[in-house]
Design a protein around this motif. Structure first.
Motif, PDB file in Angstrom:
ATOM      1  N   VAL A1409     -40.143  49.804 -25.026  1.00  0.00           N
ATOM      2  CA  VAL A1409     -40.272  50.387 -26.346  1.00  0.00           C
ATOM      3  C   VAL A1409     -41.360  51.459 -26.309  1.00  0.00           C
ATOM      4  CG1 VAL A1409     -40.716  49.953 -28.791  1.00  0.00           C
ATOM      5  CG2 VAL A1409     -39.544  48.228 -27.410  1.00  0.00           C
ATOM      6  N   VAL A1410     -40.996  52.700 -26.654  1.00  0.00           N
ATOM      7  CA  VAL A1410     -41.923  53.828 -26.595  1.00  0.00           C
ATOM      8  C   VAL A1410     -42.295  54.204 -28.024  1.00  0.00           C
ATOM      9  CG1 VAL A1410     -42.271  56.187 -25.829  1.00  0.00           C
ATOM     10  CG2 VAL A1410     -40.884  54.630 -24.447  1.00  0.00           C
ATOM     11  N   ALA A1411     -43.578  53.999 -28.362  1.00  0.00           N
ATOM     12  CA  ALA A1411     -44.064  54.276 -29.722  1.00  0.00           C
ATOM     13  C   ALA A1411     -45.174  55.312 -29.694  1.00  0.00           C
ATOM     14  CB  ALA A1411     -44.548  52.977 -30.362  1.00  0.00           C
ATOM     15  N   SER A1412     -45.146  56.224 -28.771  1.00  0.00           N
ATOM     16  CA  SER A1412     -46.212  57.225 -28.663  1.00  0.00           C
ATOM     17  C   SER A1412     -46.240  58.180 -29.848  1.00  0.00           C
ATOM     18  CB  SER A1412     -46.033  58.022 -27.364  1.00  0.00           C
ATOM     19  OG  SER A1412     -46.179  57.192 -26.239  1.00  0.00           O
ATOM     20  N   LEU A1413     -45.149  58.297 -30.569  1.00  0.00           N
ATOM     21  CA  LEU A1413     -45.097  59.222 -31.703  1.00  0.00           C
ATOM     22  C   LEU A1413     -45.591  58.587 -32.995  1.00  0.00           C
ATOM     23  CD1 LEU A1413     -41.587  60.760 -30.942  1.00  0.00           C
ATOM     24  CD2 LEU A1413     -43.798  61.839 -30.552  1.00  0.00           C
ATOM     25  N   ILE A1414     -45.799  57.283 -33.008  1.00  0.00           N
ATOM     26  CA  ILE A1414     -46.247  56.576 -34.205  1.00  0.00           C
ATOM     27  C   ILE A1414     -47.764  56.612 -34.251  1.00  0.00           C
ATOM     28  CG2 ILE A1414     -46.213  54.364 -35.429  1.00  0.00           C
ATOM     29  CD1 ILE A1414     -43.594  53.725 -34.039  1.00  0.00           C
ATOM     30  N   ASP A1415     -48.320  56.926 -35.413  1.00  0.00           N
ATOM     31  CA  ASP A1415     -49.772  57.065 -35.502  1.00  0.00           C
ATOM     32  C   ASP A1415     -50.418  56.132 -36.512  1.00  0.00           C
ATOM     33  OD1 ASP A1415     -48.931  58.204 -37.867  1.00  0.00           O
ATOM     34  OD2 ASP A1415     -49.263  60.266 -37.183  1.00  0.00           O
ATOM     35  N   LYS A1416     -49.650  55.304 -37.223  1.00  0.00           N
ATOM     36  CA  LYS A1416     -50.229  54.388 -38.193  1.00  0.00           C
ATOM     37  C   LYS A1416     -50.480  53.035 -37.533  1.00  0.00           C
ATOM     38  CE  LYS A1416     -48.386  56.467 -42.384  1.00  0.00           C
ATOM     39  NZ  LYS A1416     -47.604  56.265 -43.622  1.00  0.00           N
ATOM     40  N   PRO A1417     -51.740  52.546 -37.524  1.00  0.00           N
ATOM     41  CA  PRO A1417     -52.053  51.280 -36.851  1.00  0.00           C
ATOM     42  C   PRO A1417     -51.280  50.082 -37.395  1.00  0.00           C
ATOM     43  CG  PRO A1417     -54.062  52.496 -37.359  1.00  0.00           C
ATOM     44  CD  PRO A1417     -52.949  53.212 -38.054  1.00  0.00           C
ATOM     45  N   THR A1418     -50.986  50.103 -38.706  1.00  0.00           N
ATOM     46  CA  THR A1418     -50.248  48.963 -39.264  1.00  0.00           C
ATOM     47  C   THR A1418     -48.855  48.869 -38.668  1.00  0.00           C
ATOM     48  OG1 THR A1418     -49.681  50.404 -41.107  1.00  0.00           O
ATOM     49  CG2 THR A1418     -51.532  48.908 -41.426  1.00  0.00           C
ATOM     50  N   ASN A1419     -48.176  50.012 -38.549  1.00  0.00           N
ATOM     51  CA  ASN A1419     -46.852  49.998 -37.945  1.00  0.00           C
ATOM     52  C   ASN A1419     -46.919  49.595 -36.484  1.00  0.00           C
ATOM     53  OD1 ASN A1419     -45.373  50.722 -40.213  1.00  0.00           O
ATOM     54  ND2 ASN A1419     -45.656  52.902 -39.863  1.00  0.00           N
ATOM     55  N   LEU A1420     -47.922  50.085 -35.773  1.00  0.00           N
ATOM     56  CA  LEU A1420     -48.058  49.748 -34.356  1.00  0.00           C
ATOM     57  C   LEU A1420     -48.372  48.269 -34.180  1.00  0.00           C
ATOM     58  CD1 LEU A1420     -50.053  52.878 -33.125  1.00  0.00           C
ATOM     59  CD2 LEU A1420     -47.693  52.297 -32.584  1.00  0.00           C
ATOM     60  N   GLY A1421     -49.224  47.708 -35.055  1.00  0.00           N
ATOM     61  CA  GLY A1421     -49.532  46.293 -34.954  1.00  0.00           C
ATOM     62  C   GLY A1421     -48.316  45.419 -35.196  1.00  0.00           C
ATOM     63  N   GLY A1422     -47.561  45.750 -36.250  1.00  0.00           N
ATOM     64  CA  GLY A1422     -46.345  44.982 -36.499  1.00  0.00           C
ATOM     65  C   GLY A1422     -45.333  45.141 -35.388  1.00  0.00           C
ATOM     66  N   LEU A1423     -45.239  46.335 -34.823  1.00  0.00           N
ATOM     67  CA  LEU A1423     -44.304  46.586 -33.732  1.00  0.00           C
ATOM     68  C   LEU A1423     -44.708  45.811 -32.479  1.00  0.00           C
ATOM     69  CD1 LEU A1423     -41.821  48.236 -32.968  1.00  0.00           C
ATOM     70  CD2 LEU A1423     -43.326  50.092 -32.319  1.00  0.00           C
ATOM     71  N   CYS A1424     -45.996  45.752 -32.221  1.00  0.00           N
ATOM     72  CA  CYS A1424     -46.485  44.975 -31.081  1.00  0.00           C
ATOM     73  C   CYS A1424     -46.105  43.509 -31.228  1.00  0.00           C
ATOM     74  CB  CYS A1424     -47.999  45.137 -30.970  1.00  0.00           C
ATOM     75  SG  CYS A1424     -48.762  44.224 -29.636  1.00  0.00           S
ATOM     76  N   ARG A1425     -46.249  43.013 -32.437  1.00  0.00           N
ATOM     77  CA  ARG A1425     -45.895  41.616 -32.708  1.00  0.00           C
ATOM     78  C   ARG A1425     -44.406  41.385 -32.497  1.00  0.00           C
ATOM     79  NH1 ARG A1425     -47.498  38.949 -38.502  1.00  0.00           N
ATOM     80  NH2 ARG A1425     -46.689  36.839 -38.194  1.00  0.00           N
ATOM     81  N   THR A1426     -43.586  42.307 -32.975  1.00  0.00           N
ATOM     82  CA  THR A1426     -42.136  42.177 -32.820  1.00  0.00           C
ATOM     83  C   THR A1426     -41.729  42.239 -31.348  1.00  0.00           C
ATOM     84  OG1 THR A1426     -41.800  43.194 -34.983  1.00  0.00           O
ATOM     85  CG2 THR A1426     -39.931  43.190 -33.477  1.00  0.00           C
ATOM     86  N   CYS A1427     -42.302  43.180 -30.597  1.00  0.00           N
ATOM     87  CA  CYS A1427     -41.960  43.316 -29.180  1.00  0.00           C
ATOM     88  C   CYS A1427     -42.336  42.064 -28.405  1.00  0.00           C
ATOM     89  CB  CYS A1427     -42.672  44.532 -28.582  1.00  0.00           C
ATOM     90  SG  CYS A1427     -42.054  46.108 -29.168  1.00  0.00           S
ATOM     91  N   GLU A1428     -43.489  41.491 -28.742  1.00  0.00           N
ATOM     92  CA  GLU A1428     -43.928  40.302 -28.027  1.00  0.00           C
ATOM     93  C   GLU A1428     -43.015  39.113 -28.332  1.00  0.00           C
ATOM     94  OE1 GLU A1428     -45.619  36.720 -26.940  1.00  0.00           O
ATOM     95  OE2 GLU A1428     -45.401  37.291 -29.042  1.00  0.00           O
ATOM     96  N   ILE A1429     -42.640  38.973 -29.604  1.00  0.00           N
ATOM     97  CA  ILE A1429     -41.813  37.833 -29.999  1.00  0.00           C
ATOM     98  C   ILE A1429     -40.448  37.887 -29.326  1.00  0.00           C
ATOM     99  CG2 ILE A1429     -40.533  36.894 -31.969  1.00  0.00           C
ATOM    100  CD1 ILE A1429     -42.992  37.439 -33.670  1.00  0.00           C
ATOM    101  N   PHE A1430     -39.863  39.086 -29.222  1.00  0.00           N
ATOM    102  CA  PHE A1430     -38.515  39.200 -28.684  1.00  0.00           C
ATOM    103  C   PHE A1430     -38.498  39.568 -27.202  1.00  0.00           C
ATOM    104  CE2 PHE A1430     -37.631  39.995 -33.260  1.00  0.00           C
ATOM    105  CZ  PHE A1430     -36.841  38.869 -33.457  1.00  0.00           C
ATOM    106  N   GLY A1431     -39.661  39.542 -26.543  1.00  0.00           N
ATOM    107  CA  GLY A1431     -39.689  39.636 -25.093  1.00  0.00           C
ATOM    108  C   GLY A1431     -39.442  41.002 -24.515  1.00  0.00           C
ATOM    109  N   ALA A1432     -39.948  42.074 -25.143  1.00  0.00           N
ATOM    110  CA  ALA A1432     -39.831  43.399 -24.544  1.00  0.00           C
ATOM    111  C   ALA A1432     -40.667  43.465 -23.268  1.00  0.00           C
ATOM    112  CB  ALA A1432     -40.288  44.457 -25.544  1.00  0.00           C
ATOM    113  N   SER A1433     -40.274  44.328 -22.338  1.00  0.00           N
ATOM    114  CA  SER A1433     -41.008  44.423 -21.076  1.00  0.00           C
ATOM    115  C   SER A1433     -42.355  45.100 -21.261  1.00  0.00           C
ATOM    116  CB  SER A1433     -40.181  45.178 -20.040  1.00  0.00           C
ATOM    117  OG  SER A1433     -39.957  46.522 -20.473  1.00  0.00           O
ATOM    118  N   ALA A1434     -42.459  46.049 -22.178  1.00  0.00           N
ATOM    119  CA  ALA A1434     -43.728  46.736 -22.416  1.00  0.00           C
ATOM    120  C   ALA A1434     -43.605  47.553 -23.686  1.00  0.00           C
ATOM    121  CB  ALA A1434     -44.100  47.632 -21.248  1.00  0.00           C
TER     122      ALA A1434
END
Length: 1568
Positions: A1409-1434
């Motif tokens: 999952v590539v989120a380099s274009l996202i700049d809001k910490p809230t979105n990045l934090g929620g996205l990190c949580r989602t990626c971890e829960i569903f087992g993304a590689s990075a």
């Protein structure tokens, strides 16, 4: 690993041939990726050894041999392998990995070979970039995907070859034009890779070549598809095309700068309004880059480099701030429009500075007009209508084609013309008003020389498409309000005629007629009189229908006459036939034109003696209208008598008519045309009595003219019909000339009957059939005239009439209507035979209808059987006759059916025959529901027949079913139920009053049809929004009155059924027992309807159908109350109480309260039962007690009629005081108001107040305390509002009791929809309405009429508080990850994320999952949580510093400890994505494009890279071409975008569902 191994092998002096052989693969096989990579590493390791010139390990011969092996690998291994990959279908991981490995092998091998080999390889691959559809699957050729990867790999080694570079660019540009949409991005990436390899000087020349090619392509083929592809190229190359000038040599600044290209900006503007969202995004990206670059450069942007005057983009350094703000606002508007949102900041008005082109505003309006959001579309239209810059001639001219094209297209949306908030019924819609002002301002602002051309284009646009009735009406109205100015010539009249044809499409007759009126007004004010001839004018006028718009005597007709008079002598002269030189004749007057046209019209060739059809009647129609206009015009001019003017004009016509019966050589065609003109003059306008002397020659010819004894052709039937039409008109006109009438009957009727009986004895032939048809039509004409009492029956004709009656009913009426033979073999004459046969049957029924009324059944036949046979024949005729000819049959059945019932009442067969006749008639009427011309006459005839008072006792169930069907039909076809109600009301209560046993018998039939009365009392459909709009516009047109001539011919009233039945109920006599019984039964049925709605579970909201029905019920009960018996009111009282306990809308509540007050005033003995309502179960009266408290607010009206006033006053105060301490705020407020009013009443009656004793001081203290509590905040506002409310303020229950208050004032003040208001004048126009003393029509006091609806809203609905346990039953439950305690997790934190996950048994997929274009910490934090829960590689971030942000951590909840995080800057994304693509990743983005895959259908590859866009801008346009796949999330709403985290979560879950579900199941099974 490969490099270390290869160095070890090469250092041991290996056998290179053996190594090549062992690492190679058979040509037809598919090698593993590892083998290809091993061969690549081996050749890469040989590179330094082969390059070193003094290497001892590689003598020249050996070097040459190794180089040959390397070249052999290129031609025998690498390229065949790439061809094999191309032959494989799909974009699987295997193909991507193999392609990347083969390209790596090529990039290592090519540098070791000479330049010729490199050139040959490239030249062999370039043709594959633009293969045709047939060549895409040819064997041995590379696919476009593979070829583009190969060329990209070879470009670093080819950049030095200028010729090859140009060839590559040209080939790529050519392929962009021809490849399918899914493959276009491939050659674009080739060009992008090439540009990265070029030096600055060569880069400029290549960029100029690319820009010129794209601009040239777009200029020659400006289509959406070309725009889409050129924008793809421009955005991909934007980093090179749009560089700051200080990065480029000063001499080359303007060579490749797209900002200086006019065509570039046209591409951008076309992209901004493109149907594809990705193309719009790319165009907006380019616009933002150009604006930012212009500000950064700080230079003035000059005019177009092409030298054209038009300049779409300007930049002035001195106004950089102003321009930057403008373009920022502009971009914000366009981005907001992408979301279909309303309420955005519009573009700043910088037009006065001359720094932006008007076409940029047009792009905004185009986007708004094509929006799916109707509110946004309407806002765009309204904004354009109020755009002030259009008052400038330059802007108006620039907008002209936009107004004519896209703006007219969007105005065809009917929903734009809804009434705005605050507008009343009958008001012109806000958009209609603005449209009038806009068009007037716009055309006044246009340069004078352009106005006529633009107006012509606009009218032609109107006539080029089919319009709905409402938009066309208001556009025509706006045209009619343009300032008078000569702008339209002959072509303009032609264009207006085409618009007239568009108006004929709609079924809304009133709107159609109004549009015609407005168009004619437009023509009168905008026509260039000197450019049109009178012939053009009168030809144009023939397209206006006399029954809808251009009717004689209307205001529009008078305006037309005045216009002709004003411009007489100014019209363009005609070229006459006699003038062979073509010179123009002198100017002619209208009279001279009409006289010439009459002479020309009557000029016909000599008769050939053969049978001829009638001439086309349209020529007569045109000439008749011209004659009448000329007459009325001259009458207005000089005040002369119309008879003198008309006589002088019609002298050639009258002369011809006088010769018809005397000159046997007069051409038949001339007499035909003469009568056609006479008939049309009769139809369009009355002929004065002074011209009645010309009637006799016309009538005499019917039996003296030369063709009468020689009727041989079917065309003679048409001719006879024409003559009979004229005769009918003449007889109606000459009804005062008794001598003429007697002469007509004596001569004509006997003559027709003799001819008919004679021809019946002849041998069947064509002449025989034609004679029968003509004589029967003549007999029907005379019978029809006699039936309407236009002429009296003279004794001389009675015997002939009786003979005809005997003829029809002999022998024994086997068929009272004889057939019309058609067994002739003259096929060329029988094309209209069916119509003539039907007319023949219709004419016989006309005669029969008259004869049975005049003479009845002949004495020579048996009455019962004959009537049954006649009815049977009428049933058969209904099945045979066309729908437009059945009215005489209905009229005959209306007479016969009651007689059949009376003669054979007990006969089952007769009853069945009557039922069959009625059923067949109803089926016929239903089939005509889409044919307005035939439907209404047939419906009236059917209702008169089926609902005849003598038949209402017959087949009750069947008739009730028909009545129910009529009511259902009226829901979709307005006016049907009104026809039934008018007939029934006039039948049960005739206008003359009627009395005696017969009247009572007729009235008694009403009790079998109580449902008709009760349904009429509550009738009124709730229209859909589109139907409501049409109703509103029709009311607006009606309120124009005589200003719109369409109101003269068309009438409509959707409230007619209710007004009819209410007027009928008002007319009832309470002293008549039958009338009393009817009122009581209707009242009980209405109360049952109200109770059914109250008990039903159907949603009951304001202005719903249920609300309206309840309101209509109580309105009718209020109207009936004065006429009801006291005993019946006593039984009714309890039902009224029950209704008061129900939850009702405000308007219904007021009516029920009014009903209670009036009953208590009239019958005070029911007061005790009223007090008992306050002592009922508290739950039942929770807030319904407000209804009874409202009655007590008007206690002063009830009090004078009460006995024991002191006791009643004390009781009132007791119940009010109990409610003053209620927990419900509304109840307390109502109780306080009632207490204030009742106590005021008590103070005014001192004697009764003294009887209250000690309660008096308590009440005063309580009242003072209660009022003091209402002194602040919302309580004070509500206290003020309820006291000012109309029901508690200006309204007086006794004084204001009137029809106007019940049906008009109360609904308007209760905020009922305006189509529920029935104004008094609708009752006044009904002939059988009578105003009684107990219920006046109008309200004598004007207090209520001057009020506005109040804003007090009673909270009647009780609120149910849920139990605490139920409220907390459904809550969000948090899940602790992995079910481990904190102490157990701490040691795991020392491991890297993958190791931690492995220790916990987590599965990881290959999703990146590539989120380099996202700049809001809230979105990045929620996205990190989602990626971890569903087992993304990075998860890839633009900066790892985000993980320390508190907002990030609040959403991630430590997920960053368990998930690998990578850092890639946005500027590095292009290179990062290219690397991942070479590793076999499929790059997936979330975008809506023409080639997007639905998330529900797309199968994610295992190695998926999910690229997420920025929160505001999404994925940048310059990265879109890097995507392999675009996936879109299916949506149902208007707003187009989801939050980026939400979108990512949906895709991540779908990937997990497809790839990790099975793996998770396996892990769980192992754990267990």
């Amino acid at each position: 690993m490969y490099s270390a191994l290869i160095n070890a092998v090469l250092s041991s002096s290996p056998d290179y041939d053996l190594l090549f052989e062992s690492l190679s693969w058979p040509s037809e096989s598919w090698p593993d990726t590892e083998r290809v990579e091993a061969l690549t590493a081996f050749i890469e390791g040989l590179g330094p050894l082969l390059i070193e010139p003094d290497s001892t390990s590689f003598p020249d011969a050996k070097r040459r041999c190794v180089l040959d092996k390397v070249e052999s690998v290129l031609w025998t291994k690498c390229l065949p392998f790439l061809s094999r990959i191309s032959a494989e279908a799909g974009e699987g991981v295997r193909c991507r990995e193999s392609t990347a490995a083969a390209c790596r092998l090529l990039s290592v091998s090519v540098p070791l070979c000479n330049e010729a080999v490199c050139r040959r390889v490239c030249q062999s691959i370039l043709p594959s970039l633009h293969l045709s559809e047939e060549e895409l699957t040819s064997p041995g050729r590379l696919s476009v995907e593979v070829a583009s990867e190969v060329v990209a790999a070879l470009l670093p080694f080819l950049a030095a070859d200028e010729q090859l570079t140009h060839t590559t660019v040209s080939s790529s540009l050519s392929s962009i034009r021809t490849l399918p949409d899914a493959l276009v991005s491939k050659p674009v990436r080739v060009i992008l890779s090439l540009l990265n390899c070029l030096s600055s000087e060569r880069l400029i020349s290549i960029l100029k070549l690319i820009l010129d090619d794209l601009c040239s392509w777009h200029s020659t083929d400006r289509t959406p598809a070309v725009t889409e592809r050129t924008l793809l190229c421009l955005t991909a190359l934007s980093d090179h095309l749009l560089k700051p000038h200080h990065h480029l040599p000063s001499s080359c600044c303007s060579d490749s700068d797209p900002r200086l290209s006019l065509q570039f900006w046209r591409m951008v503007q076309d992209g901004l309004i493109h149907r594809d969202s990705v193309s719009r995004k790319r165009a907006l990206f380019l616009l933002k880059r150009c604006a930012a670059l212009s500000e950064e450069d700080g230079l003035d942007c000059p005019l177009s480099a092409t030298g054209e005057d038009e300049n779409l983009f300007k930049w002035a350094f001195s106004k950089s701030k102003l321009l930057r703000e403008f373009w920022e606002d502009y971009v914000l508007v366009m981005e907001t429009l992408e979301e279909n949102q309303v309420g955005y900041p519009f573009v700043s008005n910088v037009s006065g500075q001359g720094l932006f082109h008007p076409s940029w505003l047009l792009c905004v309006y185009q986007r708004m007009f094509h929006s799916e959001n109707k509110s946004l579309m309407r806002e765009g239209v309204c904004h354009l209508l109020e755009l002030r810059v259009l008052q400038q001639p330059t802007f108006a001219l620039a907008f002209s084609q936009f107004i004519v094209g896209p703006f007219m297209d969007v105005l065809s949306e009917t929903s734009l013309f809804h009434r705005s908030v605050g507008q009343s019924v009958g008001d012109c819609p806000e958009l209609g008003v603005k449209l009038e002002v806009f068009l007037a301002t716009f055309f006044s602002s246009l340069p004078t020389e352009h106005r006529g051309y633009v107006l012509l284009q606009l009218i032609q646009q109107l006539g080029s498409k089919h319009w709905c009735a409402v938009p066309l009406l208001f556009l025509c109205q706006a045209l009619s309000k343009l300032p008078p100015c000569p702008l339209l010539g002959t072509s303009g009249l032609t264009a207006l005629r085409d618009v007239l044809r568009c108006t004929m499409i709609t079924h809304q007759v009133l709107l159609r007629g109004a549009a015609q009126c407005f168009l004619l007004n437009s023509a009168l004010s905008l026509t260039v009189v000197s450019e049109v001839t009178l012939d053009d004018v009168f030809s144009f006028l023939t397209h206006f229908r006399a029954d809808e718009s251009l009717c004689r005597g209307t205001q529009l007709w008078k305006q037309l006459c005045a216009w002709l008079l004003e411009n007489e002598g100014s019209f363009k002269p005609r070229i006459t036939d006699e003038d062979c030189t073509g010179a123009l004749t002198s100017k002619e007057t209208v009279r001279a034109y009409v006289q010439g046209e009459i002479v020309s019209y009557l000029r016909v060739p000599a008769s050939t003696g053969e049978s001829e059809r009638l001439p086309d009647s349209r020529e007569a129609d045109r000439l008749a209208r011209a004659i009448l206009l000329c007459v009325d015009m001259e009458r207005g001019q000089s005040g002369a008598e119309i008879s003198n003017t008309l006589e002088s004009l019609l002298s050639p016509l009258l002369k011809t008519l006088s010769r018809v019966s005397t000159n046997i050589y007069l051409p038949l065609r001339k007499s035909d045309k003469s009568l056609q003109l006479v008939l049309r003059l009769f139809q369009l306008g009355e002929i004065p009595r002074s011209q009645q002397d010309g009637a006799e020659p016309v009538s005499v010819q019917l039996h003296r003219c030369p063709w009468w004894p020689t009727l041989t052709s079917v065309f003679d039937i048409e001719r006879a019909e024409l003559y009979l039409y004229v005769l009918r008109q003449l007889v109606v006109m000459c009804r005062t000339n008794l001598n003429f009438n007697v002469s007509l009957i004596r001569q004509d009727f006997s003559h027709y009957f003799d001819c008919f009986t004679d021809c019946c004895c002849q041998v069947p032939s064509l002449a025989y059939q034609v004679t029968r048809a003509v004589t029967m039509a003549s007999l029907a004409t005379v019978c029809g005239v006699m039936e309407h009492e236009v002429i009296d029956k003279q004794p001389e004709t009675v015997s002939a009439l009786k003979s005809l009656n005997e003829y029809f009913y002999s022998p024994k009426l086997d068929g009272p209507v004889s057939s019309f033979g058609s067994d002739l073999e003259v096929q060329d004459l029988l094309q209209d035979w069916g119509r003539f046969s039907a007319n023949f049957m219709r004419d016989q029924w006309i005669c029969l209808n008259f004869l049975i009324k005049a003479f009845g059944i002949p004495e020579s036949v048996e009455a019962a059987e004959t009537l049954k046979a006649a009815l049977s024949c009428s049933v058969e005729a209904l099945a045979l006759l066309p729908s437009d000819l059945v009215l005489p049959v209905f009229t005959f059945m209306e007479t016969v059916l009651p007689q059949v019932r009376l003669i054979s009442y007990q006969s089952f067969s007769s009853k069945a025959l009557c039922v069959e006749a009625v059923s067949l008639s109803w089926e016929l009427v239903q089939g005509l529901s889409t044919n307005a011309n035939d439907f209404w006459p047939a419906l009236k005839g059917f209702i008169s027949t089926a609902f005849h008072h003598k038949l209402l006792q017959l087949t009750k169930a069947h008739r009730k079913e028909i009545a129910r069907d009529l009511m259902e039909l009226s829901q979709s076809k307005s006016g049907v139920f009104g026809v039934l109600l008018q007939h029934c009301c006039q039948m049960w209560l005739p206008a003359g009053g009627g009395s005696g046993d017969q009247a009572d018998t007729v009235f008694s039939s009403i009790f079998n049809h109580i449902s008709i009365i009760t349904e009429a009392c509550v009738y009124g459909p709730v229209f859909r929004r589109d139907q409501r709009l049409v109703q509103d516009v029709q009311i607006y047109v009606e309120q124009l009155g005589e200003k719109c001539a369409a109101n003269v011919a068309v009438t409509r009233d959707d409230q007619l059924p209710r007004t009819c039945v209410l007027a009928f109920l008002c007319h009832l006599d309470s002293s008549n027992l039958q009338h009393q019984r009817l009122m009581e039964e209707v009242a009980m049925e209405l109360l049952k309807k109200d109770n059914d709605i109250s008990r039903s579970k159907v949603r009951y909201y304001s202005n719903s159908l249920q609300h309206r029905v309840k309101n209509r019920v109580w309105q009718t009960l209020l109207l009936l109350l004065p006429k009801l018996r006291e005993e019946f009111v006593a039984t009714l009282w309890g039902r009224v109480f029950e209704a008061g306990f129900c939850s009702n809308q405000a308007s219904v509540k007021y009516l029920i309260e009014w009903m209670m007050i009036l009953i208590l005033v009239r019958y005070p003995q029911h007061t005790d039962s009223f007090w008992s309502c306050f002592s009922l179960d508290h739950e039942k009266t929770k807030t319904s007690v407000c209804t009874f408290l409202s009655v007590l607010v008007h206690f002063s009206v009830i009090f004078p009629n009460l006995k024991e006033k002191a006791a009643q006053l004390r009781k009132a105060l007791d119940v009010i005081l109990q409610s003053c301490f209620n927990h419900n705020f509304s109840v307390r407020l109502y109780a306080l108001l009632a207490l204030k009013r009742v106590w005021s009443l008590a103070e005014n009656h001192v004697e009764e107040a003294d009887g209250l004793g000690g309660l008096s001081s308590v009440i005063k203290a309580c009242l003072n305390q209660a009022e003091a509590m209402q002194s602040t905040g919302n309580a004070n506002k509500n206290w003020t509002r309820i006291q000012e409310h109309f029901f508690f303020g200006a309204f007086h229950p006794i004084r204001d009791y009137s029809i106007e208050t019940i049906f008009c004032t109360f609904p308007s003040l209760s905020e009922l929809a305006d189509d529920e208001w029935i104004p008094p004048w609708k009752f006044e126009k009904l002939s059988y309405f009578s105003e009684g003393p107990s219920l006046p029509l109008r309200n004598p006091a004007l207090d209520l009429n001057q009020l506005q609806p109040g804003d007090w809203i009673q909270q009647d609905r009780s609120t149910v508080v849920a139990d605490k346990e139920e409220r907390w039953a459904e809550v969000q439950k948090k899940i602790t990850p992995w079910r481990l305690g904190i102490q157990e997790q701490e040691p795991e934190l020392q491991l890297v994320p993958p190791q931690r996950a492995a220790r916990l048994g987590k599965l990881h997929g290959a999703l990146l999952v590539v989120a380099s274009l996202i700049d809001k910490p809230t979105n990045l934090g929620g996205l990190c949580r989602t990626c971890e829960i569903f087992g993304a590689s990075a998860l890839v971030l633009d900066s790892l510093r985000h993980v320390n942000d508190k907002n990030f951590q609040s959403l991630s909840v430590s997920a960053e400890l368990w998930l690998p995080l990578l850092e890639v800057k946005p500027m590095e994304l292009t290179e990062f994505l290219q690397v991942k693509k070479s590793e076999g990743y499929c790059v997936v983005g979330v975008e809506q494009t023409a080639n997007s895959h639905s998330l529900q259908e797309y199968q994610f590859p295992e190695k998926t890279l999910l690229l997420l866009g920025n929160e505001r801008e999404g994925i940048p346009a310059n990265l879109l071409q890097m995507l392999d796949v675009c996936v879109e999330i299916p949506q149902q709403g208007i707003i187009r975008s989801l939050n980026v985290h939400v979108s990512a979560a949906l895709l991540i879950w779908e990937y997990t569902r497809q790839h990790l579900s099975s793996g998770s199941a396996e892990v769980d099974s192992k754990r267990s």
